[in-house]
Write a protein that holds these residues in place. Structure first.
Motif, PDB file in Angstrom:
ATOM      1  N   PRO A  33       1.018  -1.103   0.083  1.00 49.63           N
ATOM      2  CA  PRO A  33      -0.115   0.041   0.073  1.00 49.63           C
ATOM      3  C   PRO A  33       0.786   1.238  -0.053  1.00 49.63           C
ATOM      4  CG  PRO A  33       0.194  -0.931   2.263  1.00 49.63           C
ATOM      5  CD  PRO A  33       0.719  -1.805   1.459  1.00 49.63           C
ATOM      6  N   LEU A  37      -3.115   6.177   3.081  1.00 48.98           N
ATOM      7  CA  LEU A  37      -4.100   5.537   2.207  1.00 48.98           C
ATOM      8  C   LEU A  37      -5.143   6.532   2.272  1.00 48.98           C
ATOM      9  CD1 LEU A  37      -4.221   1.851   3.636  1.00 48.98           C
ATOM     10  CD2 LEU A  37      -3.644   2.630   1.372  1.00 48.98           C
ATOM     11  N   GLY A  39      -9.376   7.565   1.205  1.00 48.13           N
ATOM     12  CA  GLY A  39     -10.727   6.915   1.042  1.00 48.13           C
ATOM     13  C   GLY A  39     -11.421   8.011   0.002  1.00 48.13           C
ATOM     14  N   ILE A  45      -7.307   7.355   5.613  1.00 45.46           N
ATOM     15  CA  ILE A  45      -7.856   6.107   6.302  1.00 45.46           C
ATOM     16  C   ILE A  45      -6.589   5.975   7.213  1.00 45.46           C
ATOM     17  CG2 ILE A  45      -8.450   3.790   6.144  1.00 45.46           C
ATOM     18  CD1 ILE A  45      -9.634   4.470   3.582  1.00 45.46           C
ATOM     19  N   GLU A  66     -13.870   1.359   5.984  1.00 44.77           N
ATOM     20  CA  GLU A  66     -12.897   2.066   5.275  1.00 44.77           C
ATOM     21  C   GLU A  66     -12.367   1.158   4.194  1.00 44.77           C
ATOM     22  OE1 GLU A  66     -10.610   2.772   8.880  1.00 44.77           O
ATOM     23  OE2 GLU A  66     -11.112   4.869   8.674  1.00 44.77           O
ATOM     24  N   ALA A  67     -12.262  -0.290   4.511  1.00 47.27           N
ATOM     25  CA  ALA A  67     -12.098  -1.202   3.396  1.00 47.27           C
ATOM     26  C   ALA A  67     -12.819  -1.291   2.370  1.00 47.27           C
ATOM     27  CB  ALA A  67     -12.076  -2.649   4.204  1.00 47.27           C
ATOM     28  N   GLU A  68     -14.182  -1.103   2.566  1.00 40.52           N
ATOM     29  CA  GLU A  68     -14.865  -0.958   1.379  1.00 40.52           C
ATOM     30  C   GLU A  68     -14.605   0.276   0.385  1.00 40.52           C
ATOM     31  OE1 GLU A  68     -18.727  -1.267   3.456  1.00 40.52           O
ATOM     32  OE2 GLU A  68     -18.649  -3.449   3.577  1.00 40.52           O
ATOM     33  N   ALA A  69     -14.426   1.262   1.190  1.00 37.95           N
ATOM     34  CA  ALA A  69     -13.981   2.595   0.474  1.00 37.95           C
ATOM     35  C   ALA A  69     -12.757   2.381  -0.284  1.00 37.95           C
ATOM     36  CB  ALA A  69     -13.794   3.697   1.409  1.00 37.95           C
ATOM     37  N   LEU A  70     -11.803   1.399   0.230  1.00 36.80           N
ATOM     38  CA  LEU A  70     -10.702   1.303  -0.826  1.00 36.80           C
ATOM     39  C   LEU A  70     -11.017  -0.027  -1.964  1.00 36.80           C
ATOM     40  CD1 LEU A  70      -8.075   0.893   2.123  1.00 36.80           C
ATOM     41  CD2 LEU A  70      -8.502   2.547   0.359  1.00 36.80           C
ATOM     42  N   ASN A  71     -12.109  -0.260  -1.971  1.00 31.87           N
ATOM     43  CA  ASN A  71     -12.445  -1.434  -2.905  1.00 31.87           C
ATOM     44  C   ASN A  71     -11.475  -2.692  -2.642  1.00 31.87           C
ATOM     45  OD1 ASN A  71     -14.718  -0.105  -4.149  1.00 31.87           O
ATOM     46  ND2 ASN A  71     -12.964   1.031  -5.307  1.00 31.87           N
ATOM     47  N   ARG A  72     -11.236  -3.096  -1.470  1.00 30.58           N
ATOM     48  CA  ARG A  72     -10.426  -4.240  -1.072  1.00 30.58           C
ATOM     49  C   ARG A  72     -11.326  -5.386  -0.390  1.00 30.58           C
ATOM     50  NH1 ARG A  72      -4.973  -4.690  -1.933  1.00 30.58           N
ATOM     51  NH2 ARG A  72      -5.168  -6.320  -0.484  1.00 30.58           N
TER      52      ARG A  72
END
Length: 144
Positions: A33, A37, A39, A45, A66-72
């Motif tokens: 990463p 990071l 978002g 993030i 936050e993970a969803e905002a990173l599309n991970r």
């Protein structure tokens, strides 16, 4: 004042279950990463934890939103339980006792020790079960 004796750590742990799920995101060395990071809207993030392994890459623990905002896609979804006792970093047995109790119930547990408190990450579906088990363990230690 930090508590270092096992009985004191167990009796005073006051486990607290956090509402929002957390996720583990694992980045291999081929795709580490870049920080910070960002978002949506350029908001930074801030991971709960960041662990850089010698050869395997970097693991971040962040809130699920936050993970969803990173599309991970998360590698593990968890609930965080904080043990409120100010356990001494040199204290012996707290992690073992907690892990043993959760093992009896088939609950996985990933522990991060910070300077003041320990944080447990348990399977998202078993958070309430883990909390109840830890409350019982603490009560048993108080009763002696």
């Amino acid at each position: 004042m930090p508590v270092s004796d096992l009985q004191g750590m167990l009796s005073g742990m006051e486990p607290t279950l956090h509402v929002e799920p957390y996720v583990y995101l694992i980045f291999s060395n081929e795709s580490p990463p870049s920080f910070p990071l960002l978002g949506p809207g350029g908001r930074a993030i801030i991971p709960f934890a960041q662990i850089a392994e010698d050869e395997e890459g970097t693991t971040l623990i962040v809130r699920r939103a936050e993970a969803e905002a990173l599309n991970r896609r998360p590698d593990f979804v968890a609930r965080r339980i904080t043990l409120k006792v100010h356990s001494a970093l040199q204290g012996v047995g707290l992690t073992a006792a907690v892990s043993a109790r959760l093992t009896q119930l088939g609950i996985s547990c990933n522990v991060i020790a910070a300077g003041r408190h320990d944080h447990l990450f348990v399977d998202v579906e078993r958070g309430e079960d883990a909390l109840e088990a830890l409350r019982r363990l603490s009560q048993e230690a108080r009763e002696g």
